[in-house]
Design a protein around this motif. Sequence first.
Motif, PDB file in Angstrom:
ATOM      1  N   LEU A  62       0.802  -1.223   0.000  1.00 19.60           N
ATOM      2  CA  LEU A  62       0.000   0.000   0.000  1.00 19.60           C
ATOM      3  C   LEU A  62       0.836   1.274   0.000  1.00 19.60           C
ATOM      4  O   LEU A  62       0.292   2.364  -0.075  1.00 19.60           O
ATOM      5  CB  LEU A  62      -0.919   0.012   1.236  1.00 19.60           C
ATOM      6  N   ASP A  63       2.170   1.162   0.107  1.00 17.83           N
ATOM      7  CA  ASP A  63       2.948   2.375   0.319  1.00 17.83           C
ATOM      8  C   ASP A  63       3.618   2.922  -0.936  1.00 17.83           C
ATOM      9  O   ASP A  63       4.429   3.845  -0.859  1.00 17.83           O
ATOM     10  CB  ASP A  63       3.993   2.144   1.420  1.00 17.83           C
ATOM     11  N   GLY A  64       3.317   2.369  -2.103  1.00 14.45           N
ATOM     12  CA  GLY A  64       3.835   2.902  -3.350  1.00 14.45           C
ATOM     13  C   GLY A  64       5.207   2.410  -3.736  1.00 14.45           C
ATOM     14  O   GLY A  64       5.724   2.775  -4.797  1.00 14.45           O
ATOM     15  N   SER A  65       5.822   1.549  -2.898  1.00 11.45           N
ATOM     16  CA  SER A  65       7.182   1.090  -3.190  1.00 11.45           C
ATOM     17  C   SER A  65       7.220  -0.179  -4.015  1.00 11.45           C
ATOM     18  O   SER A  65       8.295  -0.614  -4.415  1.00 11.45           O
ATOM     19  CB  SER A  65       7.939   0.867  -1.875  1.00 11.45           C
ATOM     20  N   LEU A  66       6.062  -0.798  -4.257  1.00 14.77           N
ATOM     21  CA  LEU A  66       6.055  -2.095  -4.932  1.00 14.77           C
ATOM     22  C   LEU A  66       6.612  -2.021  -6.341  1.00 14.77           C
ATOM     23  O   LEU A  66       7.517  -2.784  -6.714  1.00 14.77           O
ATOM     24  CB  LEU A  66       4.633  -2.661  -4.954  1.00 14.77           C
ATOM     25  N   ALA A  67       6.079  -1.109  -7.158  1.00 15.20           N
ATOM     26  CA  ALA A  67       6.448  -1.086  -8.575  1.00 15.20           C
ATOM     27  C   ALA A  67       7.951  -0.937  -8.791  1.00 15.20           C
ATOM     28  O   ALA A  67       8.550  -1.724  -9.542  1.00 15.20           O
ATOM     29  CB  ALA A  67       5.679   0.016  -9.311  1.00 15.20           C
ATOM     30  N   PRO A  68       8.624   0.029  -8.161  1.00 16.44           N
ATOM     31  CA  PRO A  68      10.062   0.141  -8.398  1.00 16.44           C
ATOM     32  C   PRO A  68      10.871  -1.007  -7.792  1.00 16.44           C
ATOM     33  O   PRO A  68      11.980  -1.284  -8.255  1.00 16.44           O
ATOM     34  CB  PRO A  68      10.431   1.475  -7.745  1.00 16.44           C
ATOM     35  N   ALA A  69      10.331  -1.679  -6.770  1.00 15.64           N
ATOM     36  CA  ALA A  69      11.080  -2.757  -6.117  1.00 15.64           C
ATOM     37  C   ALA A  69      10.960  -4.086  -6.844  1.00 15.64           C
ATOM     38  O   ALA A  69      11.753  -4.995  -6.623  1.00 15.64           O
ATOM     39  CB  ALA A  69      10.602  -2.919  -4.674  1.00 15.64           C
ATOM     40  N   LEU A  70       9.975  -4.213  -7.726  1.00 11.35           N
ATOM     41  CA  LEU A  70       9.726  -5.494  -8.393  1.00 11.35           C
ATOM     42  C   LEU A  70      10.830  -5.778  -9.405  1.00 11.35           C
ATOM     43  O   LEU A  70      11.235  -4.912 -10.174  1.00 11.35           O
ATOM     44  CB  LEU A  70       8.367  -5.424  -9.090  1.00 11.35           C
ATOM     45  N   ARG A  71      11.313  -7.040  -9.403  1.00 11.08           N
ATOM     46  CA  ARG A  71      12.391  -7.428 -10.308  1.00 11.08           C
ATOM     47  C   ARG A  71      12.029  -8.616 -11.192  1.00 11.08           C
ATOM     48  O   ARG A  71      12.650  -8.827 -12.237  1.00 11.08           O
ATOM     49  CB  ARG A  71      13.651  -7.783  -9.503  1.00 11.08           C
ATOM     50  N   ALA A  72      11.068  -9.407 -10.810  1.00 15.72           N
ATOM     51  CA  ALA A  72      10.736 -10.625 -11.548  1.00 15.72           C
ATOM     52  C   ALA A  72       9.702 -10.346 -12.631  1.00 15.72           C
ATOM     53  O   ALA A  72       8.746  -9.594 -12.400  1.00 15.72           O
ATOM     54  CB  ALA A  72      10.193 -11.689 -10.594  1.00 15.72           C
ATOM     55  N   PRO A  73       9.840 -10.935 -13.818  1.00 16.81           N
ATOM     56  CA  PRO A  73       8.783 -10.831 -14.828  1.00 16.81           C
ATOM     57  C   PRO A  73       7.452 -11.289 -14.244  1.00 16.81           C
ATOM     58  O   PRO A  73       7.386 -12.291 -13.520  1.00 16.81           O
ATOM     59  CB  PRO A  73       9.268 -11.775 -15.932  1.00 16.81           C
ATOM     60  N   THR A  74       6.409 -10.538 -14.546  1.00 19.92           N
ATOM     61  CA  THR A  74       5.123 -10.749 -13.876  1.00 19.92           C
ATOM     62  C   THR A  74       3.988 -10.771 -14.891  1.00 19.92           C
ATOM     63  O   THR A  74       3.892  -9.887 -15.745  1.00 19.92           O
ATOM     64  CB  THR A  74       4.875  -9.636 -12.843  1.00 19.92           C
ATOM     65  N   LEU A  75       3.138 -11.779 -14.782  1.00 18.39           N
ATOM     66  CA  LEU A  75       1.932 -11.898 -15.599  1.00 18.39           C
ATOM     67  C   LEU A  75       0.729 -11.785 -14.675  1.00 18.39           C
ATOM     68  O   LEU A  75       0.605 -12.552 -13.709  1.00 18.39           O
ATOM     69  CB  LEU A  75       1.914 -13.239 -16.331  1.00 18.39           C
ATOM     70  N   ILE A  76      -0.146 -10.827 -14.953  1.00 20.16           N
ATOM     71  CA  ILE A  76      -1.351 -10.630 -14.149  1.00 20.16           C
ATOM     72  C   ILE A  76      -2.569 -11.012 -14.970  1.00 20.16           C
ATOM     73  O   ILE A  76      -2.752 -10.534 -16.097  1.00 20.16           O
ATOM     74  CB  ILE A  76      -1.491  -9.172 -13.685  1.00 20.16           C
ATOM     75  N   PHE A  77      -3.414 -11.869 -14.395  1.00 18.59           N
ATOM     76  CA  PHE A  77      -4.744 -12.144 -14.934  1.00 18.59           C
ATOM     77  C   PHE A  77      -5.755 -11.434 -14.034  1.00 18.59           C
ATOM     78  O   PHE A  77      -5.832 -11.716 -12.829  1.00 18.59           O
ATOM     79  CB  PHE A  77      -5.054 -13.648 -14.930  1.00 18.59           C
ATOM     80  N   HIS A  78      -6.511 -10.515 -14.597  1.00 19.53           N
ATOM     81  CA  HIS A  78      -7.479  -9.763 -13.788  1.00 19.53           C
ATOM     82  C   HIS A  78      -8.513  -9.152 -14.733  1.00 19.53           C
ATOM     83  O   HIS A  78      -8.296  -9.087 -15.942  1.00 19.53           O
ATOM     84  CB  HIS A  78      -6.776  -8.657 -12.998  1.00 19.53           C
ATOM     85  N   GLY A  79      -9.642  -8.719 -14.164  1.00 15.76           N
ATOM     86  CA  GLY A  79     -10.670  -8.146 -15.009  1.00 15.76           C
ATOM     87  C   GLY A  79     -11.606  -7.221 -14.271  1.00 15.76           C
ATOM     88  O   GLY A  79     -11.622  -7.180 -13.032  1.00 15.76           O
ATOM     89  N   PRO A  80     -12.406  -6.474 -15.008  1.00 17.84           N
ATOM     90  CA  PRO A  80     -13.249  -5.429 -14.414  1.00 17.84           C
ATOM     91  C   PRO A  80     -14.435  -5.950 -13.621  1.00 17.84           C
ATOM     92  O   PRO A  80     -15.083  -5.177 -12.917  1.00 17.84           O
ATOM     93  CB  PRO A  80     -13.725  -4.628 -15.635  1.00 17.84           C
ATOM     94  N   ASP A  81     -14.746  -7.250 -13.704  1.00 20.50           N
ATOM     95  CA  ASP A  81     -15.902  -7.782 -12.991  1.00 20.50           C
ATOM     96  C   ASP A  81     -15.545  -8.373 -11.633  1.00 20.50           C
ATOM     97  O   ASP A  81     -16.389  -8.991 -10.985  1.00 20.50           O
ATOM     98  CB  ASP A  81     -16.600  -8.833 -13.862  1.00 20.50           C
ATOM     99  N   ASP A  82     -14.314  -8.208 -11.200  1.00 22.04           N
ATOM    100  CA  ASP A  82     -13.890  -8.656  -9.877  1.00 22.04           C
ATOM    101  C   ASP A  82     -14.416  -7.667  -8.842  1.00 22.04           C
ATOM    102  O   ASP A  82     -13.990  -6.519  -8.794  1.00 22.04           O
ATOM    103  CB  ASP A  82     -12.366  -8.737  -9.819  1.00 22.04           C
ATOM    104  N   THR A  83     -15.327  -8.121  -7.994  1.00 21.28           N
ATOM    105  CA  THR A  83     -15.937  -7.226  -7.001  1.00 21.28           C
ATOM    106  C   THR A  83     -15.254  -7.297  -5.642  1.00 21.28           C
ATOM    107  O   THR A  83     -15.587  -6.521  -4.744  1.00 21.28           O
ATOM    108  CB  THR A  83     -17.433  -7.563  -6.818  1.00 21.28           C
ATOM    109  N   LEU A  84     -14.304  -8.203  -5.458  1.00 21.90           N
ATOM    110  CA  LEU A  84     -13.586  -8.304  -4.191  1.00 21.90           C
ATOM    111  C   LEU A  84     -12.217  -7.645  -4.233  1.00 21.90           C
ATOM    112  O   LEU A  84     -11.762  -7.082  -3.237  1.00 21.90           O
ATOM    113  CB  LEU A  84     -13.427  -9.777  -3.782  1.00 21.90           C
ATOM    114  N   ALA A  85     -11.553  -7.730  -5.360  1.00 26.92           N
ATOM    115  CA  ALA A  85     -10.232  -7.109  -5.509  1.00 26.92           C
ATOM    116  C   ALA A  85     -10.275  -6.236  -6.759  1.00 26.92           C
ATOM    117  O   ALA A  85     -10.147  -6.731  -7.877  1.00 26.92           O
ATOM    118  CB  ALA A  85      -9.139  -8.168  -5.638  1.00 26.92           C
ATOM    119  N   PRO A  86     -10.474  -4.940  -6.617  1.00 25.27           N
ATOM    120  CA  PRO A  86     -10.581  -4.073  -7.796  1.00 25.27           C
ATOM    121  C   PRO A  86      -9.370  -4.222  -8.707  1.00 25.27           C
ATOM    122  O   PRO A  86      -8.235  -4.355  -8.243  1.00 25.27           O
ATOM    123  CB  PRO A  86     -10.641  -2.667  -7.180  1.00 25.27           C
TER     124      PRO A  86
END
Length: 375
Positions: free
Chosen positions: A303-327
């Motif tokens: 939650l503190d904004g440091s995740l994006a610059p700290a990430l080093r591993a290639p990452t694949l995200i599966f997500h979509g607009p109909d998820d009502t629990l995790a925007p």
Amino acid sequence: MRPATVTAAAVTTILGLGAAAVAAGRYAGDAALGTPPGRPFPTDRGLTVHATAPGRVTLTRSFTSLRPGTYGLVSDDTHAVVGPVLEGAHHAPDTVVRRLERVDRGSPEPGARVRITPQLHEGDPSSALGLDHQEVEIPGELGALPAWFLPGARDTWVITVHGLGTTREHPMNVMEFLHDLRLPVLDLAYRGDAGTPRSPDGLSHLGASEWRDLDAAIRFAVRYGAEKVVVHGWSTGASMALHAAVDSALRDRICGLVLDSPVLDRAATLRALAVARGVPPALLPLAVRAVQGQTGLQDARLLDGSLAPALRAPTLIFHGPDDTLAPWQPSRELAARRPELVSLHTVPQAPHAAMWNADPAHYEETLRRFLTPLM
């Protein structure tokens, strides 16, 4: 009444109201997060079976029963798998007919109350999928953690981590696919799951403390031959994967992350869980604050904004607009901030942690392309 007496009475009243508010907030927070693993997703609304026939089942018509894809159909005494909606089948206006793929236990009789879940399999990899596996124990900081290990020829292991509303049976959805790629798979049960130690406060921390059990699994994998590790997590399991990728002492061994419906905005997920589990709207702010105070979530790194610059591993995200629990907006923002490292595969009409269910073939082809250079 003397001024001092009035002041004392007012202070007592305020303190009493404050204590009541704290108690109400904690009660609401416990309702949101103090639930056993495997409890249905709050969004998994009950349905009624109206009729069955060979290869088909008729269900109450709703957004849930109209979802595209393949899902489990379960009740206390039934477990089946349903496929796509059969568009040409005759049915009443208030019902929908889906293909009945198989019945593993019981029978979906007319009148039965059932729910649709992303978890397709019951049992273990041997009984459910016919895949050889070993029962192993991983030394965790709170005690032994059971896991299923499926051997494979490669030295890149995949560690699978389930999330909200499911158990370690959920990752069996993709185990046959991973097995066909000859990837060893370690499927983890973590704190609070059946057969594992509970968190000291009895609450889920939405990955903020649970990730240390994943860290123990990474250590186990490296100890027993893994040169590299891909972590494939769903929901809070995806959040655990991100924590490990940033904070683990073995983060250099993580060569890839697969995140299905990651919980990145914990306050939003807390509110959604609380609402779905019957917490009155007036208590929602108290519930969020109480849980954040009890669990330390307000200080969690995601939650503190440091995740994006700290990430080093290639990452694949599966997500979509109909998820009502995790925007999914935070997933979009993460992919936009690190486009050279993070790719977002958008899945429409899929509920939380069910991105595979909505379109298994497309999901697995996207996953295959991501994993191939990491093997």
